[in-house]
Design a protein around this motif. Sequence first.
Motif, PDB file in Angstrom:
ATOM      1  N   LYS A 241      -5.207  23.127  28.977  1.00  0.00           N
ATOM      2  CA  LYS A 241      -3.877  23.608  28.576  1.00  0.00           C
ATOM      3  C   LYS A 241      -3.982  25.078  28.140  1.00  0.00           C
ATOM      4  N   THR A 424      11.402  19.380  30.387  1.00  0.00           N
ATOM      5  CA  THR A 424      12.842  19.095  30.526  1.00  0.00           C
ATOM      6  C   THR A 424      13.439  19.532  31.857  1.00  0.00           C
ATOM      7  N   THR A 426      13.072  16.980  34.557  1.00  0.00           N
ATOM      8  CA  THR A 426      13.126  15.751  35.348  1.00  0.00           C
ATOM      9  C   THR A 426      14.545  15.169  35.311  1.00  0.00           C
ATOM     10  N   CYS A 427      15.277  15.356  36.387  1.00  0.00           N
ATOM     11  CA  CYS A 427      16.682  14.914  36.428  1.00  0.00           C
ATOM     12  C   CYS A 427      16.828  13.528  37.029  1.00  0.00           C
ATOM     13  N   ARG A 556      22.229  15.156  43.467  1.00  0.00           N
ATOM     14  CA  ARG A 556      21.155  14.144  43.442  1.00  0.00           C
ATOM     15  C   ARG A 556      21.720  12.725  43.386  1.00  0.00           C
TER      16      ARG A 556
ATOM     17  N   ASN B  12       3.154  21.757  23.627  1.00  0.00           N
ATOM     18  CA  ASN B  12       3.687  21.777  24.995  1.00  0.00           C
ATOM     19  C   ASN B  12       5.197  21.520  25.088  1.00  0.00           C
ATOM     20  N   CYS B  13       5.842  21.396  23.939  1.00  0.00           N
ATOM     21  CA  CYS B  13       7.306  21.294  23.964  1.00  0.00           C
ATOM     22  C   CYS B  13       7.922  22.567  23.395  1.00  0.00           C
ATOM     23  N   ASP B  16      10.474  24.025  25.715  1.00  0.00           N
ATOM     24  CA  ASP B  16      11.658  23.163  25.819  1.00  0.00           C
ATOM     25  C   ASP B  16      12.590  23.409  24.631  1.00  0.00           C
ATOM     26  N   HIS B  19      14.175  26.814  25.016  1.00  0.00           N
ATOM     27  CA  HIS B  19      15.239  26.755  26.017  1.00  0.00           C
ATOM     28  C   HIS B  19      16.545  26.228  25.421  1.00  0.00           C
ATOM     29  N   GLU B 197      15.266  17.761  21.992  1.00  0.00           N
ATOM     30  CA  GLU B 197      15.338  18.847  22.983  1.00  0.00           C
ATOM     31  C   GLU B 197      15.309  18.296  24.412  1.00  0.00           C
ATOM     32  N   ARG B 198      14.911  17.029  24.564  1.00  0.00           N
ATOM     33  CA  ARG B 198      14.905  16.427  25.899  1.00  0.00           C
ATOM     34  C   ARG B 198      16.225  15.714  26.201  1.00  0.00           C
ATOM     35  N   GLU B 201      21.151  18.067  27.308  1.00  0.00           N
ATOM     36  CA  GLU B 201      21.849  18.548  28.502  1.00  0.00           C
ATOM     37  C   GLU B 201      22.211  17.364  29.386  1.00  0.00           C
ATOM     38  N   GLU B 203      22.353  17.096  32.567  1.00  0.00           N
ATOM     39  CA  GLU B 203      21.459  16.871  33.718  1.00  0.00           C
ATOM     40  C   GLU B 203      20.294  15.953  33.382  1.00  0.00           C
ATOM     41  N   LEU B 204      19.922  15.932  32.089  1.00  0.00           N
ATOM     42  CA  LEU B 204      18.754  15.147  31.696  1.00  0.00           C
ATOM     43  C   LEU B 204      19.135  13.731  31.280  1.00  0.00           C
TER      44      LEU B 204
END
Lengths: 726, 223
Positions: A241, A424, A426-427, A556, B12-13, B16, B19, B197-198, B201, B203-204
């Motif tokens: 990483k 963030t 993955t739709c 989609r 790693n977030c 996110d 954003h 944060e996931r 939106e 779309e998610l």
Amino acid sequence: MIKPEIYKALGLEDVDYQRIENILGREPTYTELAMYSVEWSEHCGYSSSKKYLKLFPQTGKYETLVGEDSGGIIVDDIAIIFKMESHNHPSQVEPKQGAATGVGGIIRDIFTAGARPIASLNSLRFGPLSDPYNRYLLVGVVDGIAFYGNCLGVPTVGGEIYFDESYSGNCLVNAMSIGICKRKEVVRARAQGIGNSIMYVGSSTGRDGIGGCSVLASAEFCDAEEEKRPTVQIGDPFTEKCLIEATLEILATGHVVGIKDMGAAGLTCSTSEMAAAGGVGIEIDIAGVPRREEGMQPYEVMMSESQERMLVCVKAGKEKEITEIFEKWDLNAVVIGKVNDSNVVTVKDNGKIVAEMTTSSLTNPPLFDLPYKRPDYLDEVNKLDFNNIQAPKDLNSALLKLISCPTIANKAWIYEQYDHMVQTNTCVLPGSDAAVLRVKGMKKGIAAVSDCNSRYCFLDPFIGAQIAVAEAARNLVCSGADPAAVTDCLNFGNPKKPDRFYYFKNCVEGIISACKSFQTAVVSGNVSFYNESPKGAINPTPTIGMIGILEDISHRITSYFKDEGDAVFLLGETFEEIGGSEYLKVIHGAVKGLPPKVDLEKEKRLHAMMLEAIKSGIIKSAHDCSEGGLGTTIAECCIINQDKMIGVEININSILRPDILLFSESQSRIIISCGQKDIQNIISLAKKHNIPVNEIGRVGGSRLAIKGLIDLSVDDLSKNWRTAFK
Amino acid sequence: MKFGVVVFPGSNCDSDCYHVISDVIKQPVEYIWHKNKKLGNYDCLIVPGGFSYGDYLRCGAIARFSPIMKEVIDFANSGGLVIGICNGFQILLEAGLLPGAMLRNKNLHFICRFVKLKVENTNTPFTSKYDRGQIVRIPIAHNEGNYFIDDEGLKELQKNDQIIFRYHGENPNGALDNIAGIVNKKHNVLGMMPHPERSSEKELGSEDGLPIFKSIVAWLGEK
């Protein structure tokens, strides 16, 4: 005088040794011998496969990039870099670390091209779960993928898993990774510019993985596979990483000429291939290589496959800036050599030359034109008269049995162990026909899938490989994406056995014919031979990884039924095709017959029709009809969405025998649903594209009712489908 | 109003969270490198998810010794808003900003999926935009989210209304009292395992996490 047992232990034959002596004009040093052994191994050198790999189409309907270690396509000035690679033998010997380092290795191939990894997929194959060792492998491999991928923050968004006896003793772990960057940010794996520095960056070097590519990956398994465990590398995802971030940071400085992962064959491969790709020579002194063990011999340093290391060619005078970035991330960065104009790789140890040879002699291994022969047993295996196959009395229980077999059953137990949402993007989450990713700031989206039915390939390698490509493309289309390009991972037995090589040759030709027809270039890939245990070879498994592009991410589509009252259509036709089917295997215990036919022209028309329909917004769900046939596909449409399962009433007029109608695996079929108002639109679109279309039912209720054949509650279906792995 | 996202090696977030702040709720935001010994001017700090220091030794146990954590603790003690998500929650526990500890998930596996949460307390800077008792869908992704605290500590949490989110319906990881998120006594530090944060939106697949960020903005705006 070098004794034969010395070079044979490295995996070299007498002829190889002779060739090395001829090239050098003298007896090789042990380090040189070791370097040739790894570079000429089948795994690194592609000696047996190169002749055929050259034939893959490298151009298609999207602009392609084909680099040293990976490849990709260009979409609106964005490079989408992707590749699939095997880590089969390491995973069979040490499942957790084998799978983990497989993920780590493929992801390094992506970010060394300058692209940030945005998603991973995995294609896994094991023997039946009734064998405790296979269960140990499955649990270990899934654990390894989760351990590594989750820590990296790269979502594992999809993949596939099959179970078949042929993989007992030799499981398959194929890892695919996708990354994106701006077109101008793509970097190559080459050294250039006389006087530029060669820097070693990342983790330190140990004795792990010595002989991984030669002794382990390029030989059949015998009974003593336990002894090969030290050839498996150990992964450290945390270091990787940091390496991703540090690497993307140094690439942004503009001081990097080229960069290459130290994967298989470690320093040997990275120095010789970077020099060869750049048309230059490289001299390194390995005294400066950071070590994690004392007393390592030069050959061990050159052969080590310690993970999370890279070789970077840096503009002269800019070394300090590069070092500072790695120091920020607490990683090693050491200048170990320079680029020169000699076409020679020189390896010194504290100033003393321990190996010196031309780069081309290392990177051009002996190539073979191997003989192939159709196996004699195929004639017998291909015979199937379905009149001799007794139709099950109870179709309901046959369907329940099929959907609970591990190949078809729900895989949530696996993909919920993977972080599939980080970043963030993955739709469409795992469990649908393909994963769909957004690209922040872009209207377009990326869909990804991997596919291969190896039973079809076993019965007919050419058609089987065509189907693998066609089905991958169809899965993409069902998610709303235009199939764009392919990476492949070609898993076969010992190429020196003509019946095995027959499969390889025909599978490659099948992929080529399908990819040419779909205009999807093969931009990257990997070959894994010697997948054999004492019981025999694995089923030929040319895994296809495919990327598709959605013009608009909002187009989609997911695979499950949405609303009460929606109309259900079958696109395509069902034939008497149960050869090689899951039904024949699971219900009748037979692997026989010929795989279903595939008509690539018809397949393309189906894709065109689907994409037009999806674009106009009239399709609510789409699910590819594959393993387990219509019965399984429709059942899945009812139960995939656990939060909102819904029934369906189906009525199909057919002259086919009921079990064949339900479980035939005829190609080029899709189950779609749409609102009542769009029924006529679907029919006329299908007519326009000359696709057979049948309105077969209505969504609603809480039962899967196929008139005269099946009547089951969605709860029962769901229970059977969801508990196979628990 | 300015947000800061703390970045440890292995976070790693971080991007996110960045954003969502920058592109979804459109507020100023900066990354803060963990080696920084001085904190700039921020109104809210986010300690993001990930695997700081590879989760080696114990989740969050090494990160809490990063130079920036002293600053984060001072910031919190002086009333600044701090939100720790997933690994960030674990770090805040290790740093002593929140009480309790994390055990491995009951099933001994990493779990990534959407779960349902019940919003237990809306009287905090982080939750004012929710309704009390509201059921929301926010995903989890962790190996060690099985929250534990001794009896006395639990009573304290309950008494002071510090339990902010509870798992609803199914408890995915075995957390004590279904605890998914808590605040400190002063209600200015939030730790939660699920990832808002996931789920900010459309779309998610869920926007149920967004009210947390909007609540913070509202609270800071009124301040």
